[in-house]
Design an enzyme around this catalytic site. Structure first.
Site, PDB file in Angstrom:
ATOM      1  N   TYR A 138       0.857  -1.187   0.000  1.00  0.00           N
ATOM      2  CA  TYR A 138       0.000   0.000   0.000  1.00  0.00           C
ATOM      3  C   TYR A 138       0.891   1.233   0.000  1.00  0.00           C
ATOM      4  O   TYR A 138       1.849   1.315   0.774  1.00  0.00           O
ATOM      5  CB  TYR A 138      -0.891   0.005   1.251  1.00  0.00           C
ATOM      6  CG  TYR A 138      -1.784   1.223   1.346  1.00  0.00           C
ATOM      7  CD1 TYR A 138      -2.824   1.430   0.442  1.00  0.00           C
ATOM      8  CD2 TYR A 138      -1.591   2.174   2.353  1.00  0.00           C
ATOM      9  CE1 TYR A 138      -3.648   2.542   0.535  1.00  0.00           C
ATOM     10  CE2 TYR A 138      -2.420   3.290   2.456  1.00  0.00           C
ATOM     11  CZ  TYR A 138      -3.442   3.467   1.548  1.00  0.00           C
ATOM     12  OH  TYR A 138      -4.252   4.568   1.646  1.00  0.00           O
ATOM     13  N   ASP A 233       9.378   2.837   0.052  1.00  0.00           N
ATOM     14  CA  ASP A 233       8.317   3.489   0.819  1.00  0.00           C
ATOM     15  C   ASP A 233       8.485   3.059   2.270  1.00  0.00           C
ATOM     16  O   ASP A 233       8.083   1.964   2.660  1.00  0.00           O
ATOM     17  CB  ASP A 233       6.938   3.089   0.263  1.00  0.00           C
ATOM     18  CG  ASP A 233       5.804   3.777   1.012  1.00  0.00           C
ATOM     19  OD1 ASP A 233       6.071   4.416   2.055  1.00  0.00           O
ATOM     20  OD2 ASP A 233       4.648   3.672   0.547  1.00  0.00           O
ATOM     21  N   LYS A 261       3.874   8.761   9.141  1.00  0.00           N
ATOM     22  CA  LYS A 261       3.673   8.126  10.440  1.00  0.00           C
ATOM     23  C   LYS A 261       4.672   8.619  11.510  1.00  0.00           C
ATOM     24  O   LYS A 261       4.538   9.732  11.978  1.00  0.00           O
ATOM     25  CB  LYS A 261       3.653   6.609  10.265  1.00  0.00           C
ATOM     26  CG  LYS A 261       2.513   6.215   9.284  1.00  0.00           C
ATOM     27  CD  LYS A 261       2.091   4.784   9.249  1.00  0.00           C
ATOM     28  CE  LYS A 261       0.794   4.657   8.471  1.00  0.00           C
ATOM     29  NZ  LYS A 261       0.902   4.080   7.133  1.00  0.00           N
TER      30      LYS A 261
HETATM   31  C1  LIG Z   1       0.252   4.547   5.766  1.00  0.00           C
HETATM   32  C2  LIG Z   1       1.038   4.357   4.531  1.00  0.00           C
HETATM   33  C3  LIG Z   1       0.973   5.246   3.442  1.00  0.00           C
HETATM   34  C4  LIG Z   1      -0.017   6.355   3.391  1.00  0.00           C
HETATM   35  O1  LIG Z   1       0.176   7.296   4.397  1.00  0.00           O
HETATM   36  P1  LIG Z   1      -1.066   8.228   4.839  1.00  0.00           P
HETATM   37  O2  LIG Z   1      -0.452   9.150   5.837  1.00  0.00           O
HETATM   38  O3  LIG Z   1      -2.102   7.308   5.383  1.00  0.00           O
HETATM   39  O4  LIG Z   1      -1.523   8.935   3.620  1.00  0.00           O
HETATM   40  C5  LIG Z   1       1.838   5.057   2.392  1.00  0.00           C
HETATM   41  N1  LIG Z   1       2.722   4.050   2.381  1.00  0.00           N
HETATM   42  C6  LIG Z   1       2.820   3.173   3.398  1.00  0.00           C
HETATM   43  C7  LIG Z   1       3.840   2.103   3.349  1.00  0.00           C
HETATM   44  C8  LIG Z   1       1.958   3.288   4.492  1.00  0.00           C
HETATM   45  O5  LIG Z   1       2.032   2.390   5.480  1.00  0.00           O
END
Ligand SMILES: *Cc1c(COP(=O)(O)O)cnc(C)c1O
Length: 406
Positions: A138, A233, A261
């Site tokens: 994701y 990511d 995060k």
């Molecule tokens: C949570 C997440 C996102 C998206 O971040 P948001 O702050 O929810 O938009 C993108 N990549 C990874 C790996 C994530 O865990």
């Protein structure tokens, strides 16, 4: 009145992010009143041990003293100026110092925005359009990344959300994680058109799945060979597994990295960074446009700085890893469960088979998950309300808290 029913009157589905609605559970979600340390207190008056940790955004425990102190001081000085501040430079410097692959970093307000901007930058830098991602990874909810995660065949990838035109995802290729051969084949056939390969180096959004030895190395080799950028990511893994990224641990150097995060200390922050030569393509230095009214917000930056400073000073990583490791040893391979884990994060998969890909994660026993989730709830253990999520500990969690999950 029922809080969820009332929320649904005014907010679609009653929530501002779908998984919070507990759709996989078939019960109303708890509404949270407050949180301190490892505990959440619900509006119904229950105090629960939190293993969701705001989906990984919280690492020191809730309302950690150094974060509260720093933020309180900043708020009194104003909450947003829309002009440069020294706290932006300070947090940027901390990230650059912590991670070798990053010379410069730009702040945004969410992980979604960080990834979306990094992709635009990768396309602007390489002059190519296609992107390659992995099923079950994701990367936020921007259009071109909402590609049907179930498709194993690159060319058949389709949109997995209504409202995303086919044209927006036609340049997105999604293939299974840990599939060495398919990756080699796709790169051999389409590498000359691929701007970037994006990956969660340790996927955590289909549950925690570890990269097979050599898989991330292969991504690095093949992208270098065909002039595509490699994007890690690290929105979840950044500062979660060590003071730095997973790249610090595995020794692979991506071209760009995205964060979110943890680096916001519980405030809305995302960031993307990489080599100076690539980052120089961003406006105002270069032609790739990217902007944000609340980007680099001083309150959020202050929370991020306080969080990273506390992590650096207390270095809780070993402790969290040991906690989760000894728990995993007790649960893994028993009771129809497979526990994947690294550092302070883990997933209990409700299957006795190994889980190495999204397809493996899809064959779980949903009824067993439902039973376990309600047992945890009745013992005041707050686990993520989905089978495809990671659980997270803080240094405040104990062996007893984890043993409760057994
Ligand atoms: C949570 C997440 C996102 C998206 O971040 P948001 O702050 O929810 O938009 C993108 N990549 C990874 C790996 C994530 O865990």
């Amino acid at each position: 009145m029922n809080l969820f029913e009332e929320a649904k009157t005014y907010i679609p589905g009653g929530v501002n992010s779908p998984v919070r609605a507990w759709g996989a559970i078939g019960a109303d979600p708890e509404f949270i009143h407050s949180a301190k340390g490892k505990y959440l207190t619900t509006e119904s008056g229950k105090t629960m041990v939190d293993f969701c940790s705001s989906w990984g955004a919280i690492i020191l425990g809730h309302a950690a003293d150094p974060v509260i102190a720093a933020v309180t001081e900043q708020i009194a000085k104003g909450t947003s100026y829309g002009a440069p501040t020294i706290v932006e430079t300070e947090l940027a410097k901390m990230i650059v110092d912590a991670i070798d692959s990053i010379d410069r970093v730009r702040f945004v307000s969410s992980g979604t925005e960080a990834v979306m901007s990094a992709l635009r930058l990768a396309r602007g830098f390489t002059g190519k359009n296609k992107i390659l991602k992995f099923d079950g990874c994701y990367h936020g909810h921007s259009d071109c990344l909402l590609v049907n995660a179930g498709s194993g065949v690159a060319e058949l990838s389709g949109s997995s959300s209504a409202g995303v035109p086919e044209a927006f995802v036609k340049d997105t290729i999604s293939i299974p994680f840990n599939d060495f051969d398919l990756f080699r084949t796709v790169m051999a056939e389409q590498g000359d058109q691929i701007a970037c390969v994006i990956v969660e180096p340790v996927p955590a959004n289909m549950g925690v799945i570890l990269p097979e030895p050599g898989f991330l190395e292969l991504l690095r080799e093949e992208t270098t060979k065909c002039g595509a950028l490699l994007i890690f990511d690290e929105v979840i893994t950044g500062f979660r597994l060590c003071y730095g990224g997973y790249q610090t641990i595995c020794g692979i150097t991506p071209d760009l990295t995205t964060f979110g995060k943890i680096i916001g200390g519980g405030f809305p922050v995302g960031a993307f960074g990489g080599r100076a030569e690539i980052m120089a393509k961003l406006a105002p230095e270069g032609p790739v446009y990217q902007a944000g009214t609340l980007s680099g917000n001083p309150v959020a930056m202050t929370a991020g700085i306080a969080t990273l400073n506390a992590l650096k000073e207390t270095n809780p990583y070993e402790k969290m890893a040991q906690l989760v490791d000894s728990f995993a040893k007790m649960f893994h391979g028993k009771h129809g469960a497979t526990v994947n884990h690294i550092g302070g994060m883990f997933t209990i998969f409700h299957t006795d088979k190994p889980v190495k890909s999204f397809a493996d994660a899809m064959v779980q026993d949903k009824a067993l998950f439902g039973k376990r989730f309600s047992a945890w709830q009745s013992k005041n253990l707050y686990m993520p309300p989905s089978m495809y999520e990671a659980a997270f500990v803080s240094p405040l969690h104990t062996e007893e808290d984890l043993a409760g999950l057994l």
